[in-house]
Motif scaffolding. Structure first.
Motif, PDB file in Angstrom:
ATOM      1  N   LEU A  28       0.866  -1.258  -0.010  1.00 46.62           N
ATOM      2  CA  LEU A  28       0.046   0.020   0.078  1.00 46.62           C
ATOM      3  C   LEU A  28       0.967   1.016   0.139  1.00 46.62           C
ATOM      4  O   LEU A  28       1.517   1.523   1.040  1.00 46.62           O
ATOM      5  CB  LEU A  28      -0.952   0.025   1.216  1.00 46.62           C
ATOM      6  N   MET A  29       0.789   2.060  -1.068  1.00 49.52           N
ATOM      7  CA  MET A  29       1.562   3.139  -1.103  1.00 49.52           C
ATOM      8  C   MET A  29       0.486   4.473  -0.606  1.00 49.52           C
ATOM      9  O   MET A  29      -0.609   4.419  -1.215  1.00 49.52           O
ATOM     10  CB  MET A  29       1.864   3.633  -2.484  1.00 49.52           C
ATOM     11  N   VAL A  30       1.008   5.123   0.585  1.00 47.58           N
ATOM     12  CA  VAL A  30       0.161   6.146   0.918  1.00 47.58           C
ATOM     13  C   VAL A  30       0.604   7.605   0.451  1.00 47.58           C
ATOM     14  O   VAL A  30       1.953   7.890   0.748  1.00 47.58           O
ATOM     15  CB  VAL A  30       0.199   6.294   2.517  1.00 47.58           C
ATOM     16  N   VAL A  31      -0.114   8.252  -0.157  1.00 44.47           N
ATOM     17  CA  VAL A  31       0.224   9.420  -0.947  1.00 44.47           C
ATOM     18  C   VAL A  31      -0.576  10.646  -0.308  1.00 44.47           C
ATOM     19  O   VAL A  31      -1.753  10.658  -0.192  1.00 44.47           O
ATOM     20  CB  VAL A  31      -0.123   9.600  -2.517  1.00 44.47           C
ATOM     21  N   HIS A  32       0.176  11.581   0.330  1.00 41.41           N
ATOM     22  CA  HIS A  32      -0.547  12.677   0.853  1.00 41.41           C
ATOM     23  C   HIS A  32      -0.448  14.119   0.107  1.00 41.41           C
ATOM     24  O   HIS A  32       0.631  14.525  -0.375  1.00 41.41           O
ATOM     25  CB  HIS A  32       0.125  13.119   2.308  1.00 41.41           C
ATOM     26  N   GLU A  39       4.463   7.474   1.620  1.00 42.37           N
ATOM     27  CA  GLU A  39       4.827   6.300   2.633  1.00 42.37           C
ATOM     28  C   GLU A  39       4.413   4.968   1.912  1.00 42.37           C
ATOM     29  O   GLU A  39       3.669   4.669   0.965  1.00 42.37           O
ATOM     30  CB  GLU A  39       3.822   6.226   3.983  1.00 42.37           C
ATOM     31  N   HIS A  40       5.269   3.989   2.473  1.00 42.06           N
ATOM     32  CA  HIS A  40       5.278   2.499   1.922  1.00 42.06           C
ATOM     33  C   HIS A  40       4.779   1.625   2.719  1.00 42.06           C
ATOM     34  O   HIS A  40       5.620   1.198   3.933  1.00 42.06           O
ATOM     35  CB  HIS A  40       6.538   1.989   1.277  1.00 42.06           C
ATOM     36  N   LYS A  41       3.562   1.170   2.915  1.00 48.90           N
ATOM     37  CA  LYS A  41       2.965   0.128   4.060  1.00 48.90           C
ATOM     38  C   LYS A  41       2.399  -1.079   3.061  1.00 48.90           C
ATOM     39  O   LYS A  41       2.803  -1.303   1.908  1.00 48.90           O
ATOM     40  CB  LYS A  41       1.606   1.034   4.485  1.00 48.90           C
ATOM     41  N   HIS A  42       1.684  -2.030   3.874  1.00 46.83           N
ATOM     42  CA  HIS A  42       0.884  -2.856   3.253  1.00 46.83           C
ATOM     43  C   HIS A  42      -0.747  -2.797   3.389  1.00 46.83           C
ATOM     44  O   HIS A  42      -1.090  -1.969   4.197  1.00 46.83           O
ATOM     45  CB  HIS A  42       1.167  -4.238   4.087  1.00 46.83           C
ATOM     46  N   PHE A  43      -1.360  -3.335   2.792  1.00 50.49           N
ATOM     47  CA  PHE A  43      -2.839  -3.018   2.745  1.00 50.49           C
ATOM     48  C   PHE A  43      -3.454  -3.355   4.102  1.00 50.49           C
ATOM     49  O   PHE A  43      -4.213  -2.343   4.494  1.00 50.49           O
ATOM     50  CB  PHE A  43      -3.583  -3.829   1.475  1.00 50.49           C
ATOM     51  N   TYR A  44      -3.007  -4.210   4.704  1.00 50.69           N
ATOM     52  CA  TYR A  44      -3.752  -4.268   6.171  1.00 50.69           C
ATOM     53  C   TYR A  44      -3.398  -3.259   6.886  1.00 50.69           C
ATOM     54  O   TYR A  44      -3.946  -2.986   8.216  1.00 50.69           O
ATOM     55  CB  TYR A  44      -3.235  -5.721   6.790  1.00 50.69           C
ATOM     56  N   ASP A  48      -5.186   2.363   9.538  1.00 51.67           N
ATOM     57  CA  ASP A  48      -4.275   3.344  10.369  1.00 51.67           C
ATOM     58  C   ASP A  48      -4.630   4.774   9.703  1.00 51.67           C
ATOM     59  O   ASP A  48      -4.365   5.791  10.509  1.00 51.67           O
ATOM     60  CB  ASP A  48      -2.856   3.208  10.303  1.00 51.67           C
ATOM     61  N   TYR A  49      -5.016   4.811   8.503  1.00 56.42           N
ATOM     62  CA  TYR A  49      -5.635   5.915   7.835  1.00 56.42           C
ATOM     63  C   TYR A  49      -7.107   6.275   7.752  1.00 56.42           C
ATOM     64  O   TYR A  49      -7.377   7.376   7.311  1.00 56.42           O
ATOM     65  CB  TYR A  49      -4.849   6.022   6.359  1.00 56.42           C
ATOM     66  N   LEU A  50      -7.908   5.442   8.252  1.00 51.23           N
ATOM     67  CA  LEU A  50      -9.266   5.350   8.304  1.00 51.23           C
ATOM     68  C   LEU A  50      -9.815   6.086   9.619  1.00 51.23           C
ATOM     69  O   LEU A  50      -9.385   5.558  10.739  1.00 51.23           O
ATOM     70  CB  LEU A  50     -10.013   4.354   7.849  1.00 51.23           C
ATOM     71  N   VAL A 317       1.543  12.176  -8.633  1.00 48.00           N
ATOM     72  CA  VAL A 317       1.115  11.046  -9.191  1.00 48.00           C
ATOM     73  C   VAL A 317       2.449  10.186  -9.859  1.00 48.00           C
ATOM     74  O   VAL A 317       2.813   9.263  -9.583  1.00 48.00           O
ATOM     75  CB  VAL A 317      -0.022  10.790 -10.227  1.00 48.00           C
ATOM     76  N   PHE A 318       3.154  11.030 -10.737  1.00 45.84           N
ATOM     77  CA  PHE A 318       4.284  10.564 -11.548  1.00 45.84           C
ATOM     78  C   PHE A 318       5.538  10.152 -10.446  1.00 45.84           C
ATOM     79  O   PHE A 318       6.203   9.354 -10.564  1.00 45.84           O
ATOM     80  CB  PHE A 318       4.538  11.423 -12.758  1.00 45.84           C
ATOM     81  N   LYS A 319       5.445  11.151  -9.570  1.00 44.61           N
ATOM     82  CA  LYS A 319       6.643  10.642  -8.732  1.00 44.61           C
ATOM     83  C   LYS A 319       6.335   9.507  -7.819  1.00 44.61           C
ATOM     84  O   LYS A 319       7.280   8.751  -7.686  1.00 44.61           O
ATOM     85  CB  LYS A 319       6.725  12.102  -7.656  1.00 44.61           C
ATOM     86  N   ALA A 320       5.094   9.431  -7.586  1.00 47.76           N
ATOM     87  CA  ALA A 320       4.724   8.396  -6.758  1.00 47.76           C
ATOM     88  C   ALA A 320       4.989   7.001  -7.632  1.00 47.76           C
ATOM     89  O   ALA A 320       5.423   5.964  -7.217  1.00 47.76           O
ATOM     90  CB  ALA A 320       3.245   8.130  -6.146  1.00 47.76           C
ATOM     91  N   TYR A 321       4.663   7.029  -9.108  1.00 48.96           N
ATOM     92  CA  TYR A 321       4.741   6.034  -9.738  1.00 48.96           C
ATOM     93  C   TYR A 321       6.206   5.480 -10.195  1.00 48.96           C
ATOM     94  O   TYR A 321       6.418   4.402 -10.203  1.00 48.96           O
ATOM     95  CB  TYR A 321       4.100   6.241 -11.269  1.00 48.96           C
ATOM     96  N   ALA A 322       6.937   6.658 -10.039  1.00 50.12           N
ATOM     97  CA  ALA A 322       8.354   6.490 -10.008  1.00 50.12           C
ATOM     98  C   ALA A 322       8.830   5.538  -8.933  1.00 50.12           C
ATOM     99  O   ALA A 322       9.837   4.836  -9.114  1.00 50.12           O
ATOM    100  CB  ALA A 322       9.222   7.658 -10.399  1.00 50.12           C
TER     101      ALA A 322
END
Length: 341
Positions: A28-32, A39-44, A48-50, A317-322
């Motif tokens: 799970l990538m979290v983009v603020h 941030e780099h996380k996992h979907f589970y 923490d973000y809800l 978005v392109f920064k995140a994709y990179a």
């Protein structure tokens, strides 16, 4: 704005061919959006973000075995159909693999004649309208004759058909899965509710509008194919109350997003309806319905990449994709996930 502005190089090895054994172990990538932090996380970790009071909106469409392989009765030529949208009882709009051989009144036979499709209208770009002829229950026959319509970039055979369905899939009629929802498990759904987050469902039957490639140079020349969606009265009331009280509306996937944005743009608030949408969201669009978005990693030059670029910014978005490519995230339908806050 050019379609080429949304192109990027993706190593083929990052195109996920099979689902992970456990749905919620995907990255799970979290983009603020406010700070640009990634941030780099996992979907589970998504819990923490809800926050209590959030409204999580899912698309509960169910993928049908929409790919059919048949024989043209007049010539015994092989024909492939992809069922896209039911127009009325037993009348379907379909994408035809070798459309040039399917003329008006052509009859295609499937399963030794247990299902026949008669062409009653010719459309552009390989689209045809067929009258379905059969005895019994259509979806039961389709279960016997059809195959799951996996995207062309997935070359591996899918061992378990239900892995191309969300765990909450309910309303039959989709030609593709709303893939952002594939990461959810019954356990995560339970924890979400226990945290005080309300889950509501809308329906959009995914068709050509969602996965059709953009074939023009200028984005403004692209025409979205319409898709059928439904919102019921209770869901509309819940969403309107959330807006009135400042609660966050979190959309699961681009299809849920298109439902909500179409609805609020047309009516000025959320309204119960069953209708079609051909909304095309790209940078410059002003979002009114959603506050956060859960999505997968999308194809270069796709309308889905344009939609999330409009929600965040193309640069972020392109920064995140990179970063996703550098960190070897898995892309597309069976790939990893992103949460845009």
């Amino acid at each position: 704005m050019k379609v080429s502005d949304f192109d990027f190089d993706l190593p083929e090895s990052l195109i996920a061919q099979t689902p992970l054994e456990k749905r919620d172990t995907s990255k799970l990538m979290v983009v603020h959006r406010d700070s640009g932090e990634i941030e780099h996380k996992h979907f589970y970790d998504i819990l923490d973000y809800l926050e209590a009071g959030d409204i999580l909106v899912r698309n509960n469409t169910k993928v049908i075995p929409a790919r059919l392989f048949g024989i043209k009765e007049e010539t015994n030529g092989h024909v492939e159909l992809l069922l896209l949208k039911e127009l009325s009882n037993d009348t379907w709009e379909c994408l035809v693999g070798n459309a040039r051989i399917v003329k008006l009144n052509t009859v295609i036979s499937f399963g030794e004649g247990s299902l026949k499709a008669k062409c009653i209208e010719i459309k552009e770009e390989g689209l045809r309208v067929f009258e379905m002829i059969y005895e019994g229950i259509f979806y039961e026959i389709l279960d016997q004759l059809g195959t799951m319509p996996l995207p062309p970039y997935i070359k591996e055979k899918l061992e378990e058909k239900d892995r191309y369905q969300t765990v909450y899939a309910k309303i039959e009629g989709s030609a593709a899965a709303p893939t952002a929802g594939l990461h959810f498990t019954p356990e995560i759904n339970k924890k979400i509710k226990e945290k005080g987050i309300q889950i509501v469902d809308v329906t959009l039957h995914v068709g050509l509008g969602t996965f059709r490639p953009v074939k023009v140079d200028d984005i403004l020349d692209h025409e979205m194919h319409s898709e059928f969606y439904m919102i019921d009265e209770q869901v509309a009331d819940t969403l309107n109350h959330a807006k009135a009280t400042g609660k966050r509306i979190i959309s699961v996937g681009t299809t849920s997003t298109r439902v909500l944005e179409s609805n609020i743009k047309k009516y000025g608030k959320f309204v119960a309806t069953n209708e079609n949408t051909n909304i095309f969201i790209y940078p410059g669009y002003n979002y009114e319905a959603i506050d956060c978005l859960i999505t997968n990693f999308h194809l270069p030059k796709s309308t889905l990449l344009m939609l999330i670029s409009a929600f965040s910014s193309k640069e972020l978005v392109f920064k995140a994709y990179a970063q996703a490519i550098e960190e070897e995230y898995r892309f597309f339908s069976f790939g990893d996930s992103m949460l845009i806050l």
